[in-house]
Design a protein around this motif. Structure first.
Motif, PDB file in Angstrom:
ATOM      1  N   ARG A 102       0.846  -1.181   0.000  1.00 40.41           N
ATOM      2  CA  ARG A 102       0.000   0.000   0.000  1.00 40.41           C
ATOM      3  C   ARG A 102       0.886   1.236   0.000  1.00 40.41           C
ATOM      4  N   LEU A 103       0.768   1.999  -1.083  1.00 36.59           N
ATOM      5  CA  LEU A 103       1.637   3.140  -1.341  1.00 36.59           C
ATOM      6  C   LEU A 103       1.043   4.416  -0.745  1.00 36.59           C
ATOM      7  N   VAL A 104       1.881   5.156  -0.030  1.00 31.99           N
ATOM      8  CA  VAL A 104       1.470   6.413   0.585  1.00 31.99           C
ATOM      9  C   VAL A 104       1.586   7.544  -0.446  1.00 31.99           C
ATOM     10  N   ALA A 105       0.555   8.378  -0.525  1.00 33.09           N
ATOM     11  CA  ALA A 105       0.565   9.570  -1.391  1.00 33.09           C
ATOM     12  C   ALA A 105       0.861   9.221  -2.844  1.00 33.09           C
ATOM     13  N   ALA A 106       0.235   8.144  -3.335  1.00 32.86           N
ATOM     14  CA  ALA A 106       0.506   7.673  -4.692  1.00 32.86           C
ATOM     15  C   ALA A 106       0.244   8.742  -5.748  1.00 32.86           C
ATOM     16  N   ARG A 107      -0.727   9.608  -5.500  1.00 34.47           N
ATOM     17  CA  ARG A 107      -1.129  10.569  -6.528  1.00 34.47           C
ATOM     18  C   ARG A 107      -0.449  11.917  -6.383  1.00 34.47           C
ATOM     19  N   ARG A 108       0.432  12.038  -5.412  1.00 32.66           N
ATOM     20  CA  ARG A 108       1.134  13.310  -5.220  1.00 32.66           C
ATOM     21  C   ARG A 108       2.074  13.535  -6.407  1.00 32.66           C
ATOM     22  N   PRO A 109       1.943  14.631  -7.126  1.00 30.63           N
ATOM     23  CA  PRO A 109       2.694  14.812  -8.368  1.00 30.63           C
ATOM     24  C   PRO A 109       4.191  15.017  -8.181  1.00 30.63           C
ATOM     25  N   ASP A 110       4.611  15.569  -7.050  1.00 31.78           N
ATOM     26  CA  ASP A 110       6.032  15.890  -6.874  1.00 31.78           C
ATOM     27  C   ASP A 110       6.728  14.942  -5.896  1.00 31.78           C
ATOM     28  N   ARG A 111       6.173  13.743  -5.732  1.00 31.07           N
ATOM     29  CA  ARG A 111       6.701  12.800  -4.745  1.00 31.07           C
ATOM     30  C   ARG A 111       8.139  12.403  -5.088  1.00 31.07           C
ATOM     31  N   ARG A 112       9.047  12.461  -4.099  1.00 33.61           N
ATOM     32  CA  ARG A 112      10.446  12.143  -4.345  1.00 33.61           C
ATOM     33  C   ARG A 112      10.874  10.817  -3.725  1.00 33.61           C
ATOM     34  N   MET A 113       9.936  10.146  -3.059  1.00 36.38           N
ATOM     35  CA  MET A 113      10.233   8.823  -2.525  1.00 36.38           C
ATOM     36  C   MET A 113       8.950   8.015  -2.486  1.00 36.38           C
ATOM     37  N   SER A 114       9.107   6.706  -2.376  1.00 37.59           N
ATOM     38  CA  SER A 114       7.951   5.822  -2.200  1.00 37.59           C
ATOM     39  C   SER A 114       7.996   5.264  -0.792  1.00 37.59           C
ATOM     40  N   VAL A 115       6.883   5.388  -0.083  1.00 38.30           N
ATOM     41  CA  VAL A 115       6.742   4.792   1.253  1.00 38.30           C
ATOM     42  C   VAL A 115       5.647   3.746   1.144  1.00 38.30           C
ATOM     43  N   LEU A 116       5.960   2.532   1.590  1.00 36.74           N
ATOM     44  CA  LEU A 116       5.040   1.415   1.435  1.00 36.74           C
ATOM     45  C   LEU A 116       4.735   0.733   2.761  1.00 36.74           C
ATOM     46  N   HIS A 117       3.481   0.320   2.908  1.00 37.63           N
ATOM     47  CA  HIS A 117       3.079  -0.573   4.000  1.00 37.63           C
ATOM     48  C   HIS A 117       2.880  -1.931   3.344  1.00 37.63           C
ATOM     49  N   GLU A 118       3.792  -2.858   3.627  1.00 35.16           N
ATOM     50  CA  GLU A 118       3.825  -4.137   2.906  1.00 35.16           C
ATOM     51  C   GLU A 118       3.373  -5.287   3.811  1.00 35.16           C
ATOM     52  N   ARG A 119       2.615  -6.207   3.200  1.00 31.34           N
ATOM     53  CA  ARG A 119       2.196  -7.411   3.921  1.00 31.34           C
ATOM     54  C   ARG A 119       2.501  -8.625   3.058  1.00 31.34           C
ATOM     55  N   TYR A 120       3.251  -9.563   3.616  1.00 28.29           N
ATOM     56  CA  TYR A 120       3.589 -10.814   2.936  1.00 28.29           C
ATOM     57  C   TYR A 120       2.943 -11.962   3.677  1.00 28.29           C
ATOM     58  N   PRO A 121       1.933 -12.616   3.092  1.00 28.59           N
ATOM     59  CA  PRO A 121       1.389 -13.792   3.753  1.00 28.59           C
ATOM     60  C   PRO A 121       2.409 -14.931   3.757  1.00 28.59           C
ATOM     61  N   PRO A 122       2.205 -15.961   4.590  1.00 34.31           N
ATOM     62  CA  PRO A 122       3.148 -17.087   4.608  1.00 34.31           C
ATOM     63  C   PRO A 122       3.355 -17.653   3.204  1.00 34.31           C
ATOM     64  N   GLY A 123       4.623 -17.863   2.847  1.00 29.66           N
ATOM     65  CA  GLY A 123       4.951 -18.454   1.555  1.00 29.66           C
ATOM     66  C   GLY A 123       5.056 -17.456   0.415  1.00 29.66           C
ATOM     67  N   ALA A 124       4.662 -16.206   0.643  1.00 31.88           N
ATOM     68  CA  ALA A 124       4.687 -15.214  -0.439  1.00 31.88           C
ATOM     69  C   ALA A 124       6.108 -14.720  -0.677  1.00 31.88           C
ATOM     70  N   ASP A 125       6.384 -14.340  -1.928  1.00 29.52           N
ATOM     71  CA  ASP A 125       7.685 -13.741  -2.224  1.00 29.52           C
ATOM     72  C   ASP A 125       7.538 -12.723  -3.335  1.00 29.52           C
ATOM     73  N   SER A 126       8.633 -12.028  -3.616  1.00 28.04           N
ATOM     74  CA  SER A 126       8.593 -10.949  -4.602  1.00 28.04           C
ATOM     75  C   SER A 126       8.783 -11.455  -6.016  1.00 28.04           C
ATOM     76  N   GLY A 127       8.802 -12.770  -6.196  1.00 32.37           N
ATOM     77  CA  GLY A 127       8.933 -13.335  -7.538  1.00 32.37           C
ATOM     78  C   GLY A 127      10.199 -14.154  -7.670  1.00 32.37           C
ATOM     79  N   GLU A 128      10.218 -15.029  -8.665  1.00 32.16           N
ATOM     80  CA  GLU A 128      11.382 -15.900  -8.846  1.00 32.16           C
ATOM     81  C   GLU A 128      12.610 -15.119  -9.299  1.00 32.16           C
TER      82      GLU A 128
END
Length: 200
Positions: free
Chosen positions: A94-120
């Motif tokens: 879940r991305l904070v301030a996704a629609r802010r036009p001048d955003r200079r960083m991404s802040v995320l609230h991340e949830r990984y269920p058991p067994g989940a990964d970011s890809g092979e």
């Protein structure tokens, strides 16, 4: 994906704006023709990595894909339900301030269920990223080094190094992370953890 957000219709709109057939977009993104068709029909929910490949072929950033109009004076506070979900239906990012036009960083609230990964595939992109594990445990691989982090542990690394995130435990892992530059808003740039997207 974000509740009420029509991923299929949005992808079809962007594809048609660029006068691309499903076949041509699939070829550019190196996915099957049926993948594009199924996503546009909302028959399947694309993984973060799949959606990223397709958007890179347009090119459109993840943020631009999900964004609506931000008020002319961006606000400083966001309630939990206002964060923009850019996960793949398994992972939640879940991305904070996704629609802010001048955003200079991404802040995320991340949830990984058991067994989940970011890809092979290991993820690599410009910038730096860091985060703190709020609960659960996460296995992170960075440039061949592997560590399992628990609540209170943290990470920070150069995102150009190959990296991957995996929840090898049996409970959900929650992370709050940040990365710069804001990969989610740079058209065609790689996602944060595969941001993301998947995270990685």
């Amino acid at each position: 994906m974000e509740e009420g957000f029509d991923v299929g219709a949005r992808l079809r709109q962007l594809r048609q704006e660029r006068q691309l057939s499903q076949r041509e977009l699939a070829k550019r993104a190196q996915v099957t023709n049926s993948t594009i068709s199924l996503i546009e029909q909302n028959s399947v929910s694309p993984s973060v990595s799949s959606l990223k490949k397709i958007l890179d072929a347009l090119p459109v950033s993840i943020t631009a894909f999900f964004a609506g109009e931000e008020p002319s004076h961006p606000r400083p506070f966001y309630r939990a339900e206002e964060l923009t979900e850019i996960g793949d239906g398994v992972l939640s990012w879940r991305l904070v301030a996704a629609r802010r036009p001048d955003r200079r960083m991404s802040v995320l609230h991340e949830r990984y269920p058991p067994g989940a990964d970011s890809g092979e595939d290991m993820l690599e992109h410009d910038g730096e990223e860091g985060g703190v594990v709020i609960s659960g445990r996460i296995e992170i691989t960075v440039n061949g080094e592997v560590a399992v982090l628990s609540a209170g542990d943290a990470y920070y690394f150069d995102s150009r190094l190959p990296h991957r995130f995996r929840n090898a435990g049996d409970t959900e892992c929650v992370i709050v992370s940040a990365n710069t530059p804001p990969s989610f808003s740079d058209g065609g740039e790689v996602l944060h953890h595969g941001q993301s997207g998947a995270e990685g």
